[in-house]
Write a protein that holds these residues in place. Structure first.
Motif, PDB file in Angstrom:
ATOM      1  N   ASP A 117      -5.298  20.424  35.609  1.00 13.07           N
ATOM      2  CA  ASP A 117      -5.218  19.484  34.512  1.00 13.07           C
ATOM      3  C   ASP A 117      -6.201  19.987  33.469  1.00 13.07           C
ATOM      4  O   ASP A 117      -7.265  20.512  33.799  1.00 13.07           O
ATOM      5  CB  ASP A 117      -5.667  18.114  35.050  1.00 13.07           C
ATOM      6  CG  ASP A 117      -5.693  17.053  33.981  1.00 13.07           C
ATOM      7  OD1 ASP A 117      -4.833  16.174  34.031  1.00 13.07           O
ATOM      8  OD2 ASP A 117      -6.575  17.120  33.108  1.00 13.07           O
ATOM      9  N   THR A 130      -6.609  22.468  24.038  1.00  7.74           N
ATOM     10  CA  THR A 130      -6.204  21.299  24.822  1.00  7.74           C
ATOM     11  C   THR A 130      -5.622  20.222  23.921  1.00  7.74           C
ATOM     12  O   THR A 130      -4.560  19.656  24.204  1.00  7.74           O
ATOM     13  CB  THR A 130      -7.429  20.726  25.564  1.00  7.74           C
ATOM     14  OG1 THR A 130      -8.022  21.774  26.314  1.00  7.74           O
ATOM     15  CG2 THR A 130      -7.030  19.595  26.468  1.00  7.74           C
ATOM     16  N   ALA A 131      -6.313  19.975  22.805  1.00  9.28           N
ATOM     17  CA  ALA A 131      -5.849  18.942  21.882  1.00  9.28           C
ATOM     18  C   ALA A 131      -4.464  19.272  21.347  1.00  9.28           C
ATOM     19  O   ALA A 131      -3.572  18.421  21.288  1.00  9.28           O
ATOM     20  CB  ALA A 131      -6.850  18.806  20.741  1.00  9.28           C
ATOM     21  N   TYR A 163      -1.881  18.752  23.986  1.00 10.84           N
ATOM     22  CA  TYR A 163      -1.649  17.338  24.236  1.00 10.84           C
ATOM     23  C   TYR A 163      -0.809  16.733  23.117  1.00 10.84           C
ATOM     24  O   TYR A 163       0.110  15.952  23.360  1.00 10.84           O
ATOM     25  CB  TYR A 163      -2.985  16.597  24.363  1.00 10.84           C
ATOM     26  CG  TYR A 163      -2.826  15.167  24.781  1.00 10.84           C
ATOM     27  CD1 TYR A 163      -2.346  14.855  26.055  1.00 10.84           C
ATOM     28  CD2 TYR A 163      -3.126  14.130  23.921  1.00 10.84           C
ATOM     29  CE1 TYR A 163      -2.180  13.548  26.441  1.00 10.84           C
ATOM     30  CE2 TYR A 163      -2.962  12.810  24.303  1.00 10.84           C
ATOM     31  CZ  TYR A 163      -2.487  12.530  25.569  1.00 10.84           C
ATOM     32  OH  TYR A 163      -2.318  11.234  25.957  1.00 10.84           O
ATOM     33  N   GLY A 203       2.186  15.745  25.013  1.00  8.35           N
ATOM     34  CA  GLY A 203       1.815  14.425  25.504  1.00  8.35           C
ATOM     35  C   GLY A 203       1.391  14.408  26.948  1.00  8.35           C
ATOM     36  O   GLY A 203       1.527  13.394  27.631  1.00  8.35           O
ATOM     37  N   SER A 204       0.919  15.529  27.433  1.00 11.22           N
ATOM     38  CA  SER A 204       0.484  15.561  28.829  1.00 11.22           C
ATOM     39  C   SER A 204      -0.635  16.578  28.974  1.00 11.22           C
ATOM     40  O   SER A 204      -0.794  17.486  28.163  1.00 11.22           O
ATOM     41  CB  SER A 204       1.651  15.946  29.733  1.00 11.22           C
ATOM     42  OG  SER A 204       1.158  16.203  31.030  1.00 11.22           O
ATOM     43  N   LEU A 205      -1.423  16.382  30.025  1.00 13.72           N
ATOM     44  CA  LEU A 205      -2.495  17.337  30.292  1.00 13.72           C
ATOM     45  C   LEU A 205      -2.253  18.102  31.586  1.00 13.72           C
ATOM     46  O   LEU A 205      -3.013  18.978  31.950  1.00 13.72           O
ATOM     47  CB  LEU A 205      -3.841  16.602  30.371  1.00 13.72           C
ATOM     48  CG  LEU A 205      -4.317  15.958  29.062  1.00 13.72           C
ATOM     49  CD1 LEU A 205      -5.410  14.957  29.331  1.00 13.72           C
ATOM     50  CD2 LEU A 205      -4.805  17.032  28.117  1.00 13.72           C
ATOM     51  N   ILE A 229       3.372  20.401  31.270  1.00 11.42           N
ATOM     52  CA  ILE A 229       3.338  21.248  30.077  1.00 11.42           C
ATOM     53  C   ILE A 229       4.225  22.465  30.288  1.00 11.42           C
ATOM     54  O   ILE A 229       5.012  22.852  29.428  1.00 11.42           O
ATOM     55  CB  ILE A 229       1.893  21.680  29.774  1.00 11.42           C
ATOM     56  CG1 ILE A 229       1.049  20.454  29.453  1.00 11.42           C
ATOM     57  CG2 ILE A 229       1.861  22.663  28.634  1.00 11.42           C
ATOM     58  CD1 ILE A 229      -0.396  20.753  29.239  1.00 11.42           C
TER      59      ILE A 229
END
Lengths: 487, 515
Positions: free
Chosen positions: A141, A191-192, A195, A199-201, A206
């Motif tokens: 994650d 990461t940003a 996301y 819309g997922s980590l 992904i």
């Protein structure tokens, strides 16, 4: 209770062992006034020993096949921390290596134990660094990845600047901190963006979504930022500027730990990011990483040629090795077998690096400057140190019958298989350049006359133990690569 | 049962003894190493009797253990007609080299350990039937040689040892890339991984041009060939040799000349040619020309030297040129001559370095100018010196003649011009050898301090007599020795040619160059 044990406690047990030993050390520090050094050392050693034991029992309980690989839709075993922590064979083997590296380093930590380490900060911090490493290599994650990375990096910045009255050490700590946090920022930004995009980590989610939009500009931006972040962490050119200064300024035994364990965990990050998260984009990054790898090798090997300080020589040598390893990462594909090859390289290289710095810390303890010339005549005055250092230099240069040769052999062979023959030719050319400074170690050890230097006066049994363990493993893994889970 | 372990013991006995050396005292290590090298000699003699010359084309006494199974790498030893003479040569030269090193005083433990380690690595290189294992031994051998030259050599020793190491290493890592490529090719064609020599011989390559107008096969051939040519050394890759020879201690020079250089020619015969025969046929004239240049150039430069060791070193360049020329002739005579020349050069150049070393120990000089008229002071020494010089320049009745004669005959069959030019090398050979003999042994005694030199000691007799007997034996009756391996030579080209597109009927006296 049983379920709790089986699904929470047991899988996390290597990490928890280190946390427990770190906390216990802090507690001991509060309870006791002075002294009790043996007890504290014992507690500190217990952390990695227990971590190794739990890793071993975990791998026995879950005899998972590595062949299933990183990419396999159902990872071998996932923990229900909303799937942020991933325990597969890769994390298990990295746990094992982190435990061993920490254990060996602690054997020669005390070379400056009394001087700066009144409160045992060093032992405590090193336990938590190892916790961060374990979380990093088993992250599934992006947030977990970030947490692991920071838990590893922040204490490392501190211990690099540990020799407080020494300007070089403080400079090294600050430099490492600035560069390191810049790398972390890049990671956060990537990461940003990911996301925002997906819309997922979670890596799998992904991954699954990524396949549909390979040419999305924001995705490529995230990939570029991630290359930068990983490049800073592993010290690949052109993000390598901090390596030589940080490695030189850090206390000698800390440098050994940085070059082996921190490097190992950083490549764990690289494998998780490129071999896991960004695998669908493989066509975009593999050639780029190949070129970066070649650049890194040449920068490392060429810069090391002109150095006279041994710590700087091996710092640049570690940059060159990072180049070789990055070539391995560039060859990652759906076939997970090459993760093992990178792992084999990391472990054999790490043992070599630890051994070298154990020797250097012993030299430093005897009041020698860490220049080439202080090695003169050492080979005959201290045969054990001489043979061990010669062995490490040969292993680093990749000359049989040492493990370093086989590590390079497997990695380069993998690159040829992945149609990277051109990169391999460049890699061996850089290796030919690098051979010169490794041979200089041998030249000074055996061929130069000692200038009034006597044998080392101050001995340290546990440092010797560390050196011998490293030397033997450099030989042993050459003949039985299977023992490291390779093949 | 015993026989299966013979080859393994040839490698393991010196390897284990090398480690044991460190546990001994300096003096004890010296005698221990000599004892071990004698054991090696006995094992070599057992091998000589066990080896079946009538089946020399096949690998004999095979022994193998699995090692890296998923890549098909095995720990495999076997011997055939190509490696047999060189293994025996190694085992013969080892006691000579160790005995020649007895006067050394410094760090004897490490010194002797280096010799034994070198022995194991050299033998392993010749015996390995797995390409990767071969490579491991090939590189392993660099370490003891680096230390031998670098620690116990003369003034410029560090420069010479590094040059030796880097030259050889540069060649061999490129060979490593070719090895990777071969293994992947094998995997593509046969679906499994194997690095066994016999299976790699079965590879066929597509004639597609890969880069620089060269096909895959040619690139592989060149990668292998350059690594081996550096070792031989073939002109123009020979520049490391004079430095290494001049700076090395006597024992190191002996082994370097007698065995290490032969690894280059052995590697060509074992790997480069059979794996990439078409490429070899294409490049053969070019290689032959280089070796002819080497023959003449080496001889001419040797003639101009004023230092004995340097002269002998350049004479090696010339002699090894004959070995390569014999291979390029691509016929049985040339190859027989080449193989014989390898052994001959090992014996006679080894003996020459030994004699020069003896002079150096007495007088600490290798310059011609410091000697003169030694024949009257050191009669026995001079006798041996003239004898060995005669062998080196190819006087009939001694070993050098047989090898050179066969090489010239073979190359005459291939291309008369080659033979015509390279025969000049023999003439030059006589020129430089005799001029050295004249300047060192004959004429008036110009330096009075030479008058007090002592003639041969019992130890020196012990080294020289067996060597000279072997030289004489190979000169008078080479037949027995040849019978041990000429079968494999007859079969060699047939096997190579089977792979090439060339018509087998051309084998009888055909002119390869015009093809």
């Amino acid at each position: 209770m049983n379920v709790f044990f089986e699904y929470f406690f047991f899988p996390l047990s290597p990490v928890l062992a280190l946390v427990a030993s770190g906390l216990l050390l802090i507690l001991l520090e509060c309870v006791t006034e002075e002294g009790m050094k043996p007890l504290k050392s014992l507690v500190a050693l217990l952390g990695p020993i227990l971590a190794i034991y739990f890793t071993w029992s975990l791998s026995r309980e879950w005899p998972v096949a590595f062949t299933q690989g990183l990419q396999s839709a159902a990872p071998v075993w996932l923990m229900e921390f909303s799937k942020v922590y991933r325990l597969d064979e890769m994390s298990l083997s990295f746990f094992w290596a982190i435990g061993v590296f920490l254990l060996v380093t602690q054997l020669f930590f005390h070379s400056f134990y009394d001087k700066w380490n009144e409160k045992n900060e060093l032992l405590i911090l090193s336990e938590f660094i190892a916790v961060g490493m374990m979380l990093l290599v088993s992250a599934n994650d992006l947030v977990m990845l970030f947490l692991g990375l920071e838990l590893m990096s922040l204490p490392t910045y501190v211990i690099v600047g540990f020799r407080r009255e020494d300007v070089r050490s403080s400079e090294a700590g600050l430099k490492y901190f600035l560069f390191g946090s810049f790398g972390t920022v890049l990671l956060l930004l990537a990461t940003a963006i990911l996301y925002m995009q997906f819309g997922s980590l979670k890596f799998e989610q992904i991954n699954a979504l990524m396949g549909a939009q390979l040419n999305q500009p924001s995705l490529l931006l995230a990939l570029g930022l991630m290359v930068g972040a990983v490049g800073f962490k592993i010290g690949a050119a052109p993000f390598h500027m901090w390596v030589s200064d940080a490695y030189e300024g850090a206390p000698t035994s800390i440098t050994g730990f940085m070059g082996s364990a921190v490097k190992l965990a950083s490549f764990g990050l690289a494998i998780r990011v490129f071999g896991g998260l960004f695998l669908p984009l493989v066509g975009k990054w593999s050639t780029l990483l190949g070129w970066l790898a070649v650049l890194t090798m040449f920068v490392g090997n060429l810069s090391a040629l002109v150095q006279t300080n041994l710590k700087r020589v091996f710092a640049y040598s570690s940059i060159a090795h990072a180049g070789f390893l990055l070539l391995g990462v560039a060859c990652l594909s759906k076939d997970a077998a090459n993760t093992q090859l990178i792992y084999y390289y990391l472990v054999t290289y790490g043992m070599m690096f630890l051994g070298v710095f154990a020797i250097l810390s012993l030299l430093e303890k005897n009041g020698r400057v860490l220049e080439f010339k202080s090695l003169s005549g050492l080979g005959f005055k201290n045969p054990v140190l001489g043979i061990a250092l010669a062995l490490f230099a040969l292993s680093a240069a990749g000359i049989p019958p040492t493990a370093g040769f086989f590590a390079k052999y497997f990695l380069l062979f993998e690159a040829v298989k992945a149609n990277g023959t051109f990169f391999v030719v460049l890699a061996v050319v850089s290796n030919i350049i690098g051979i010169y400074y490794y041979l200089r170690v041998l030249v000074h050890l055996y061929m130069k006359e000692a200038e009034g230097v006597s044998a080392l006066a101050e001995e340290s049994p546990s440092t010797y133990l560390a050196i011998v363990v490293c030397a033997l493993s450099v030989l042993y893994f050459a003949f039985v690569p299977a023992q490291l889970g390779v093949f | 049962m015993m026989q299966e372990w013979l080859l393994l013991s040839l490698v393991l006995v010196p390897l284990i003894s090398a480690v044991v050396c460190f546990a001994l005292t300096d003096v004890l290590a010296k005698y221990f190493a000599f004892g071990v090298s004698l054991v090696g000699l006995v094992l070599g003699a057992v091998l000589y009797c066990t080896f079946d010359g009538s089946h020399a084309t096949q690998f004999q006494l095979p022994i193998s253990f699995s090692w890296i199974t998923s890549l098909g790498v095995q720990f495999a030893f076997a011997i055939d007609g190509l490696s047999f003479p060189l293994v025996v040569l190694t085992k013969v030269m080892m006691p000579v080299a160790v005995l020649a090193s007895f006067p050394e005083k410094r760090n004897l433990k490490l010194y002797m350990a280096c010799y034994l380690f070198l022995d194991a690595a050299m033998t392993g290189t010749f015996l390995a039937t797995d390409l990767v294992l071969f490579y491991v031994f090939w590189e392993m051998m660099l370490i003891p040689m680096l230390l031998l030259i670098g620690i116990w050599g003369s003034e410029q020793r560090i420069y010479a040892s590094l040059k030796f190491f880097i030259f050889t290493f540069a060649g061999s890592v490129l060979m490593l890339v070719a090895i990777f490529f071969l293994i992947t090719q094998y995997h593509e064609q046969f679906g499994t991984y194997s690095t066994n020599i016999a299976s790699l011989y079965q590879l066929h390559f597509t004639p597609v041009k890969l880069c620089c107008g060269l096909s895959i096969e040619q690139l592989i051939f060149l990668a292998f060939f350059i690594a081996f040519a550096i070792k031989v050394p073939l002109f123009p890759l020979h520049t490391w040799l004079p430095d290494a020879h001049v700076q090395a201690p006597t024992g190191g020079s002996i082994l370097l000349a007698a065995v290490l250089l032969k690894m280059g020619t052995y590697g060509m015969l074992r790997f480069a040619i059979p794996i990439a025969p078409n490429a070899f046929v294409g490049f053969a004239p070019c290689i032959a020309h280089l070796s002819i240049i080497g023959i003449l150039y080496g001889a001419w430069v040797a003639f101009k030297q004023k230092d004995m060791k340097k002269m002998v070193a350049y004479s090696s360049v010339s002699h090894l040129g004959f070995c390569v020329l014999g291979i390029c002739a691509m016929n049985a005579k040339g190859l027989t001559g080449s193989m014989l020349q390898m052994v001959n050069h090992g014996l006679s150049t080894g003996a020459l370095f030994l004699l020069v070393g003896m002079l150096y120990e007495r007088r600490h000089s290798k310059k011609f100018a410091d000697y003169g008229g030694l024949a009257s002071i050191l009669p026995f020494f001079s006798l041996f010196f003239v004898f060995v010089a005669c062998s080196s320049m190819g006087v009939p009745g001694l070993n050098g003649f047989v090898g050179e004669f066969l090489v010239l005959m073979g190359s005459f069959e291939a291309n008369p011009v080659w033979a015509g030019i390279s025969v000049l090398g023999v003439v030059f050979g006589a020129l430089y050898m005799l001029s050295m003999v004249k300047q060192v042994l004959f004429g008036p005694v110009t330096h009075t301090e030479n008058r007090s030199l002592k003639d041969l000691s019992p130890r020196e007799w012990l080294v020289l007599v067996p060597l000279c007997l072997l030289i004489l034996y190979l000169g008078i009756a080479p037949h027995d020795f040849l019978l041990k391996f000429n079968q494999s030579i007859d079969g060699y080209w047939a096997q190579v040619l089977k792979k090439t597109a060339l018509d087998a009927s051309l084998m009888k006296g055909g002119n390869w160059v015009s093809l």
